[in-house]
Design a protein around this motif. Structure first.
Motif: not given
Length: 193
Positions: A56-71, A77-83
């Motif tokens: 529930t920590h606000k800096n932890i992104l979990q299961g968000i959709d991501v994309y790349s125009d380049k590739y 993603i699973d988990i990204f600690d933004n901090e």
């Protein structure tokens, strides 16, 4: 309209390009037809991420959709600690870190960066034994990054009709072997699985 391929296809494609076709053919509704216990266990272990219950920590992104125009890739993603800038891909059990695993992690990293996030480190986490496997960032491993790019390009240009399997051991362990029209190992020789 341009098509984006799922990040998970990178690992599937290396195992067998036909597995992507069969997964699309049968879809998520028919998983019980072709998933074996390891796939079902992995899906269950992933539920905390998918349901956003991991943190529930606000800096932890979990299961968000991501994309790349380049590739031309998209996924979650699973988990990204933004901090900390730390990207973690969770696996139920890791015995070997395959190229396909690394390519998925690279794809997630590159997607996040393209979306404006500052990814400083990447790693795998094995939930069964609580082990962490740090990985080099894509720019720190040019050889692997080049393999990632080449594999992504091969997926984009893949022709399912002309593909012929080459590895009987992969066919033996393929969850789609029962449905495949060109397995190298007949069902009777797969040890009852």
């Amino acid at each position: 309209m341009e098509l984006y391929l799922k990040i998970t296809y990178l690992n599937d494609f290396i195992f067998c390009p036909l597995s992507i076709y069969f997964h699309q053919l049968y879809g998520d509704l028919a998983e019980r037809l072709y998933y074996d216990n390891p796939q079902l266990d992995g899906k269950a272990a992933h539920s905390a991420i998918d349901e956003k219950r991991y943190s529930t920590h606000k800096n932890i992104l979990q299961g968000i959709d991501v994309y790349s125009d380049k590739y031309k890739l998209c996924g979650k993603i699973d988990i990204f600690d933004n901090e900390k800038g730390l990207l973690t891909e969770r696996k139920k059990h890791i015995e070997t870190i395959y190229d396909g695993y690394v390519f998925q992690l690279y794809a997630q990293c590159l997607c996040l960066r393209e979306m404006g996030y500052n990814v400083k480190s990447i790693r795998f986490y094995s939930t069964d034994d609580n082990k962490v496997y740090p990985q080099k960032l894509p720019e720190e491993n040019p050889k692997m990054l080049e393999k990632f790019k080449r594999t992504n390009q091969e997926i984009q240009l893949f022709d399912v009709d002309s593909y012929e399997p080459k590895n009987p051991d992969k066919c033996r362990h393929c969850i789609y072997n029962d449905f495949c029209d060109r397995p190298l190992v007949p069902k009777a020789y797969r040890g009852g699985t």
